[in-house]
Design an enzyme around this catalytic site. Structure first.
Site, mmCIF file in Angstrom:
data_model
loop_
_atom_site.group_PDB
_atom_site.id
_atom_site.type_symbol
_atom_site.label_atom_id
_atom_site.label_comp_id
_atom_site.label_asym_id
_atom_site.label_seq_id
_atom_site.Cartn_x
_atom_site.Cartn_y
_atom_site.Cartn_z
ATOM 1 N N ASN A 1 -20.050 95.159 62.881
ATOM 2 C CA ASN A 1 -20.385 95.364 64.641
ATOM 3 C C ASN A 1 -18.810 95.589 64.716
ATOM 4 O O ASN A 1 -18.899 95.706 65.788
ATOM 5 C CB ASN A 1 -20.743 94.418 65.282
ATOM 6 C CG ASN A 1 -20.027 93.014 65.110
ATOM 7 O OD1 ASN A 1 -19.296 92.958 63.847
ATOM 8 N ND2 ASN A 1 -20.897 91.866 65.886
ATOM 9 N N HIS B 1 -16.283 93.660 64.215
ATOM 10 C CA HIS B 1 -15.599 92.912 64.328
ATOM 11 C C HIS B 1 -14.212 92.092 63.426
ATOM 12 O O HIS B 1 -14.252 92.787 62.467
ATOM 13 C CB HIS B 1 -16.563 91.423 64.350
ATOM 14 C CG HIS B 1 -16.618 90.602 63.132
ATOM 15 N ND1 HIS B 1 -17.777 89.956 62.722
ATOM 16 C CD2 HIS B 1 -16.113 90.872 61.885
ATOM 17 C CE1 HIS B 1 -18.265 90.049 61.974
ATOM 18 N NE2 HIS B 1 -17.534 89.929 61.605
ATOM 19 N N ASP C 1 -10.080 82.721 59.445
ATOM 20 C CA ASP C 1 -11.198 81.678 60.783
ATOM 21 C C ASP C 1 -12.046 80.725 59.581
ATOM 22 O O ASP C 1 -11.579 81.120 58.817
ATOM 23 C CB ASP C 1 -12.029 83.225 61.592
ATOM 24 C CG ASP C 1 -12.620 84.241 60.282
ATOM 25 O OD1 ASP C 1 -11.929 83.816 58.891
ATOM 26 O OD2 ASP C 1 -12.916 85.054 61.122
ATOM 27 N N GLU D 1 -15.851 89.077 67.978
ATOM 28 C CA GLU D 1 -17.144 89.279 67.696
ATOM 29 C C GLU D 1 -17.376 91.078 68.594
ATOM 30 O O GLU D 1 -16.346 90.241 70.269
ATOM 31 C CB GLU D 1 -18.377 88.654 67.730
ATOM 32 C CG GLU D 1 -18.513 87.742 67.062
ATOM 33 C CD GLU D 1 -19.285 88.428 66.024
ATOM 34 O OE1 GLU D 1 -19.136 89.201 65.458
ATOM 35 O OE2 GLU D 1 -19.945 87.639 65.238
HETATM 36 C C1 GLP Z 1 -16.478 87.991 57.850
HETATM 37 C C2 GLP Z 1 -15.504 87.179 58.358
HETATM 38 C C3 GLP Z 1 -14.544 88.555 58.363
HETATM 39 C C4 GLP Z 1 -14.781 89.837 57.375
HETATM 40 C C5 GLP Z 1 -15.805 90.258 57.879
HETATM 41 C C6 GLP Z 1 -16.087 91.558 56.580
HETATM 42 O O1 GLP Z 1 -17.785 87.875 58.877
HETATM 43 N N1 GLP Z 1 -15.299 86.877 59.382
HETATM 44 O O2 GLP Z 1 -13.365 88.011 58.226
HETATM 45 O O3 GLP Z 1 -13.754 90.459 57.368
HETATM 46 O O4 GLP Z 1 -16.256 89.846 57.706
HETATM 47 O O5 GLP Z 1 -16.991 90.680 55.756
HETATM 48 P P1 GLP Z 1 -16.900 91.472 54.819
HETATM 49 O O6 GLP Z 1 -15.762 91.638 53.969
HETATM 50 O O7 GLP Z 1 -17.564 90.424 53.718
HETATM 51 O O8 GLP Z 1 -18.048 92.630 54.750
#
Ligand code: GLP
Length: 240
Positions: free
Chosen positions: A136, A138, A67, A143
């Site tokens: 959440n 995702h 992303d 989302e």
């Molecule tokens: C972000 C990214 C995801 C990631 C997730 C968790 O928003 N878009 O690809 O896996 O949230 O992030 P983190 O590993 O910092 O908890």
């Protein structure tokens, strides 16, 4: 879906990096799907160490990132391109001509989505897709919603994601939109590895592993994947 409970993030990073390195040693032109965020950072460190020791070469690997924020140019310190360059690609000998990213350009971004899906298919599909999970539920920036997405698309970020990620935006406000691979793109990967650590992920881990399979917890669909492994630590496993 296999669930592997390890002591902490370091142990997880050792296990996950070994799987990726092993794959690349067997298939030097492997196609890897990468994620950003805090979850994969330790794994990337282990991959860099292995590269520095001459144990693996990522030169022929093709990569697809999950992303990108809408409205952030690649040079922006908050862009996911910048993140990957700093945390992995430039330090582990990746060939930047084989690095693929969704464009963060608000104009170009949407047309580049269709192109991106085709590029993944043309590369022969993703051999290993690495994932984190949002608080959440995702995956990528898919989302919670009423249906599962298929190919890459532009998404409006939820309040919960904005709350979780805005801490990284110290110099500018966090964008409200992003481009992301769809759930279909993720599910088409031959192997999926998801990392979830820390207490803040406990609810998402519970819903993903024990809750109903529903687009309201996008990560729950991984239960239908034939080769998906979830690596969790004691804190994120708290509610299981
Ligand atoms: C972000 C990214 C995801 C990631 C997730 C968790 O928003 N878009 O690809 O896996 O949230 O992030 P983190 O590993 O910092 O908890």
């Amino acid at each position: 879906m296999e669930v592997v409970l390890l002591e902490n993030a370091i142990e997880i990073s050792k296990a996950v990096s070994s799987i990726i390195i092993e794959k690349v040693r067997k298939k030097p032109a492997a196609v890897l799907g990468f994620a950003t965020g805090a979850s994969p950072v330790e794994t990337y460190k282990r991959m860099i160490e292995a590269y520095e020791k001459g144990l693996v070469s990522f030169r022929n690997v093709t990569t697809f990132n999950l992303d990108e924020y809408c409205g952030l140019p690649r040079e922006d310190k908050n862009s996911y391109y910048y993140f990957m360059k700093e945390n992995l690609f430039s330090k582990a000998g990746f060939d930047f001509s084989k690095v693929n990213f969704l464009s963060g350009d608000p104009e170009e971004g949407e047309s580049c989505c269709e192109e991106y899906g085709k590029k993944i298919a043309a590369a022969g599909g993703i051999d290993i897709q690495l994932l984190g999970v949002g608080t959440n539920g995702h995956i990528g920036f898919n989302e919670p919603s009423d249906s599962f997405s298929d190919g890459p698309f532009k998404v409006r970020l939820t309040e919960s994601t904005i709350n979780s990620n805005s801490k990284y935006f110290t110099e500018r406000p966090m964008p409200n939109y992003a481009f992301t691979m769809g759930v279909g793109d993720i599910m088409r990967a031959k192997k999926i590895i998801l990392i979830a650590t820390g207490e803040s992920k406990a609810k998402a881990v519970y819903s993903m592993v024990k809750g109903p399979v529903t687009p309201h917890c996008p990560a729950s669909i991984l239960r239908y994947h034939p080769d998906a492994t979830i690596f969790i630590d004691r804190e994120s496993a708290k509610l299981l």
